[in-house]
Motif scaffolding. Structure first.
Motif, PDB file in Angstrom:
ATOM      1  N   THR A   1     106.566   2.143 -15.163  1.00 50.67           N
ATOM      2  CA  THR A   1     107.180   1.788 -13.880  1.00 50.67           C
ATOM      3  C   THR A   1     108.367   0.852 -14.103  1.00 50.67           C
ATOM      4  O   THR A   1     109.446   1.040 -13.539  1.00 50.67           O
ATOM      5  N   VAL A   2     108.159  -0.146 -14.959  1.00 46.88           N
ATOM      6  CA  VAL A   2     109.246  -1.094 -15.254  1.00 46.88           C
ATOM      7  C   VAL A   2     110.385  -0.381 -15.983  1.00 46.88           C
ATOM      8  O   VAL A   2     111.568  -0.536 -15.637  1.00 46.88           O
ATOM      9  N   LEU A   3     110.028   0.425 -16.992  1.00 49.35           N
ATOM     10  CA  LEU A   3     111.049   1.092 -17.802  1.00 49.35           C
ATOM     11  C   LEU A   3     111.881   2.067 -16.972  1.00 49.35           C
ATOM     12  O   LEU A   3     113.115   2.043 -17.007  1.00 49.35           O
TER      13      LEU A   3
ATOM     14  N   ALA B   1     110.934   7.329 -10.824  1.00 43.79           N
ATOM     15  CA  ALA B   1     110.982   6.028 -10.157  1.00 43.79           C
ATOM     16  C   ALA B   1     110.175   6.055  -8.862  1.00 43.79           C
ATOM     17  O   ALA B   1     109.386   5.129  -8.578  1.00 43.79           O
ATOM     18  N   VAL B   2     110.347   7.104  -8.076  1.00 43.28           N
ATOM     19  CA  VAL B   2     109.597   7.202  -6.816  1.00 43.28           C
ATOM     20  C   VAL B   2     108.100   7.356  -7.095  1.00 43.28           C
ATOM     21  O   VAL B   2     107.260   6.686  -6.483  1.00 43.28           O
TER      22      VAL B   2
ATOM     23  N   ALA C   1     115.795   1.725 -16.017  1.00 44.49           N
ATOM     24  CA  ALA C   1     116.751   2.747 -16.459  1.00 44.49           C
ATOM     25  C   ALA C   1     117.434   3.400 -15.267  1.00 44.49           C
ATOM     26  O   ALA C   1     118.656   3.639 -15.276  1.00 44.49           O
ATOM     27  N   CYS C   2     116.662   3.682 -14.227  1.00 48.02           N
ATOM     28  CA  CYS C   2     117.240   4.318 -13.043  1.00 48.02           C
ATOM     29  C   CYS C   2     118.251   3.388 -12.373  1.00 48.02           C
ATOM     30  O   CYS C   2     119.343   3.819 -11.973  1.00 48.02           O
ATOM     31  N   TRP C   3     117.896   2.110 -12.289  1.00 51.44           N
ATOM     32  CA  TRP C   3     118.833   1.139 -11.675  1.00 51.44           C
ATOM     33  C   TRP C   3     120.110   1.031 -12.505  1.00 51.44           C
ATOM     34  O   TRP C   3     121.218   0.999 -11.972  1.00 51.44           O
ATOM     35  N   THR C   4     119.974   1.024 -13.843  1.00 50.57           N
ATOM     36  CA  THR C   4     121.152   0.926 -14.720  1.00 50.57           C
ATOM     37  C   THR C   4     122.051   2.147 -14.561  1.00 50.57           C
ATOM     38  O   THR C   4     123.283   2.024 -14.481  1.00 50.57           O
ATOM     39  N   VAL C   5     121.453   3.343 -14.517  1.00 40.29           N
ATOM     40  CA  VAL C   5     122.249   4.559 -14.356  1.00 40.29           C
ATOM     41  C   VAL C   5     122.981   4.542 -13.019  1.00 40.29           C
ATOM     42  O   VAL C   5     124.174   4.901 -12.928  1.00 40.29           O
ATOM     43  N   VAL C   6     122.292   4.115 -11.960  1.00 39.83           N
ATOM     44  CA  VAL C   6     122.920   4.082 -10.635  1.00 39.83           C
ATOM     45  C   VAL C   6     124.085   3.112 -10.616  1.00 39.83           C
ATOM     46  O   VAL C   6     125.177   3.421 -10.094  1.00 39.83           O
TER      47      VAL C   6
ATOM     48  N   VAL D   1     122.598   6.431 -21.072  1.00 41.21           N
ATOM     49  CA  VAL D   1     121.442   5.677 -20.589  1.00 41.21           C
ATOM     50  C   VAL D   1     120.418   6.605 -19.937  1.00 41.21           C
ATOM     51  O   VAL D   1     119.204   6.433 -20.108  1.00 41.21           O
ATOM     52  N   ALA D   2     120.877   7.609 -19.210  1.00 47.06           N
ATOM     53  CA  ALA D   2     119.955   8.564 -18.588  1.00 47.06           C
ATOM     54  C   ALA D   2     119.146   9.305 -19.650  1.00 47.06           C
ATOM     55  O   ALA D   2     117.924   9.469 -19.534  1.00 47.06           O
TER      56      ALA D   2
END
Length: 460
Positions: A136-138, A42-43, A142-147, A197-198
């Motif tokens: 970038t979108v994916l 993500a970063v 995914a990172c936002w959903t996991v968080v 999800v991760a």
């Protein structure tokens, strides 16, 4: 774990492979690798990935402006290539899956314009640009959903610690024990969902990288087609070599049988014309001695003396005959001594040089070498009009890891012109050597001496 094959769910997302992988998702190492991949990705993608995509998009928008954007677009696509290489390395470290790099663009001819045009036509650079945007979108999603899932799961797990007496607990209108059980159950479900999800987000990222950052399907098909073509050529060459080998073996086996038959007829002829006739004469002499023993002792003694000479001559003939079949010195003292014995009997001066341990050669190989030298020295004495002969025997290494070979060279300074004509002794030797999978080379220019080189495998 690293693989160069197309990635599957197993190394990246075991939760997608079956019930056991799904049940182990929260504690599986793939989950934590997936979390690390999504966090780092993500970063990385939100900075460099979007920067690559923006550079290509801006350069493409500037192309209509008198073509000023073409060089900038080429540089941006090269930047996309570099981004793709870094992304492949990042995925190999964080997921254990190595995505193969595509072939770089190649200009059709020298010059700056063909080189730039090759970059502009590089479909893999454009695919890397698309990857920069889609990944970038994916990864961000995914990172936002996991968080979110993990945060809510942690909040639900901690609810029994801070929720008693709060407005939320009162609004639920349920007994406190049931509320705690529900909160803990929700924490477990949400934690499991975050783990799945991760893994799934990491798996989708890898699949996307294989499609857009690796070789294209057409390039892969071309590679497979070229590999199949090379394999077909190798198989065809192997089959052709096997056919030629079979033909050579058939020819050498036939020559060996013919040589063996000729040798048998020679032995029969030598026995009939030589030793048998001498034995008949010996019988006659002994009969004369027996009849003359009483009336003429002197004649009997003379007949016995003649018979004694015939016995010695017969024994000498039999020794020569046996030596022609298989010399005893070869068995008793080895090839070195046998070659020295041949040189000692030759009317032409012969120098014998050996190298290596000739005893490592098998009996058939040593016998073939002995008869090659014997026949060559006989031909030199009869036809070459040579002043000297040089015989060398050595064990030499063979190529391609094959067993070592016994090499024998017989060279003279005679008149030359020798040939392995059908039915000749040299032709018989050629058949004997060929039957042992050896080589027979005769170099005999007229007036330039004769050089006979024979090699046979030591394991023969």
């Amino acid at each position: 774990m690293t693989t160069t094959a197309a990635p599957t769910e197993a190394p990246v997302a075991p939760a997608l492979t079956g019930s056991m992988g799904f049940l182990r998702a929260p504690v599986d190492g793939a989950t934590w690798r997936g979390v690390a991949q999504l966090a780092v990705g993500a970063v990385w993608l939100l900075t460099f990935g979007l920067a690559v995509w923006v550079c290509v998009a801006v350069s493409l928008a500037l192309v209509p402006v008198l073509g000023a954007g073409l060089p900038l677009l080429a540089l941006s696509l090269l930047l996309a290539r570099g981004f793709a290489a870094t992304e492949r390395a990042r995925l190999a470290v964080t997921t254990g899956v190595a995505v193969r790099a595509p072939q770089p663009p190649v200009a059709e001819r020298p010059g700056w314009w063909p080189a730039m045009w090759a970059v502009l036509r590089d479909t893999r650079a454009w695919a890397a640009t698309a990857y920069a945007f889609v990944a970038t979108v994916l990864v961000s999603l995914a990172c936002w959903t996991v968080v979110v899932l993990a945060g809510v799961a942690l909040a639900a797990a901690g609810f029994p610690l801070y929720g008693r007496g709060t407005d939320l607990a009162a609004s639920l209108g349920a007994p406190w024990s049931l509320t705690v059980a529900g909160a803990l159950g929700a924490a477990v479900v949400l934690g499991w969902a975050a783990a799945v999800v991760a893994q799934y987000g990491s798996y989708l990222t890898v699949r996307l990288a294989v499609s857009l950052l690796g070789p294209s399907a057409a390039a892969e098909a071309g590679v497979r087609a070229r590999a199949a073509e090379r394999a077909a050529r190798v198989a065809e060459a192997t089959a052709h070599g096997a056919q030629e080998r079979a033909a050579v073996l058939a020819q050498t086996r036939a020559a060996a049988l013919e040589a063996a038959d000729a040798e048998r007829r020679r032995i029969e002829r030598d026995l009939h014309d030589g030793a048998q006739q001498r034995l008949v004469a010996l019988g006659v002499d002994l009969g004369v001695a027996r009849r003359a023993a009483d009336r003429d002792p002197a004649a009997a003694v003379a007949a016995l003396g003649h018979a004694h000479d015939e016995v010695k001559a017969t024994l000498a003939e039999l020794r020569d005959l046996v030596r022609g079949i298989h010399p005893a010195v070869l068995t008793d003292r080895g090839l070195d001594a046998a070659l020295s014995a041949l040189a000692a009997r030759s009317p032409v001066p012969v120098r014998v040089d050996t190298a290596g341990d000739l005893a490592t050669a098998g009996p058939p190989a040593q016998a073939a070498a002995y008869f090659v030298v014997a026949e060559a020295l006989t031909n030199v004495a009869k036809h070459a009009d040579a002043a000297r002969v040089h015989v060398t025997a050595a064990v030499v290494p063979a190529a391609d890891g094959a067993p070592p070979r016994l090499r024998v060279v017989v060279a003279d300074d005679g008149r030359g012109g020798a040939a392995a004509a059908p039915g000749s002794g040299l032709a018989g030797l050629r058949g004997r050597v060929g039957a042992l999978d050896g080589t027979f080379d005769l170099d005999s220019p007229t007036g330039g001496g004769t050089r006979l080189t024979v090699e046979v495998p030591c394991a023969s």
